[in-house]
Design a protein around this motif. Structure first.
Motif: not given
Length: 149
Positions: A67-68, A74-77, A132-135, A145-147
């Motif tokens: 989803l990132s 677009i495919w999922d929408t 997926p990487c909320p602050a 994969f999140c920093p």
């Protein structure tokens, strides 16, 4: 007492032409969306189940990674909108066929439209606002994969 049946080719009374034939366009939509949905669904299944490590690789990180990417958004929408409208149109047809009371038919169709709109809005919001990487989240709860930090 005898009854006469008009000949099949007898001229019919002139009816007022409607400008937009909703049933015809609903029928066309079902066929066109069905063809596109087959491609979208099998592409979705192939990527999720056969490509990579298979079904055991599907987790939060997998979904977050998909989803990132704009392509998968677009495919999922498209998949969401076509499938939901396709299903709602099919339910509308069933309501038309089996609800004989006019008021009941209006209530069912109203509930169907309301639920379809709510699901389309919520589903689209999830696709485009998913982070997926909320602050401020603890590093041990974030996907790999999140920093860090």
């Amino acid at each position: 007492m005898s009854a006469t049946i008009e000949t099949p080719r007898a001229p019919q009374p002139v009816r007022r032409q409607r400008r937009f034939n909703f049933e015809k366009w609903g029928w066309i939509y079902m066929r066109a969306s069905g063809v596109v949905l087959v491609v979208l669904i099998f592409g979705h299944l192939f990527v999720n189940l056969f490509a990579g490590e298979g079904v055991k690789a599907i987790d939060f990180a997998f979904v977050g990674g998909k989803l990132s990417q704009p392509f998968w958004q677009i495919w999922d929408t498209l998949l969401l909108w076509l499938a939901l409208i396709h299903g709602a149109n099919g339910m509308r047809t069933i309501v038309n066929d089996y609800a004989s009371n006019r008021l009941l038919r209006v209530i069912f169709k109203g509930a169907l439209i309301a639920s379809a709109v709510v699901l389309l809005v919520l589903g689209t919001l999830v696709i485009y606002t998913f982070d997926p990487c909320p602050a401020g989240s603890p590093a041990n709860l974030l996907p790999s994969f999140c920093p860090a930090g």
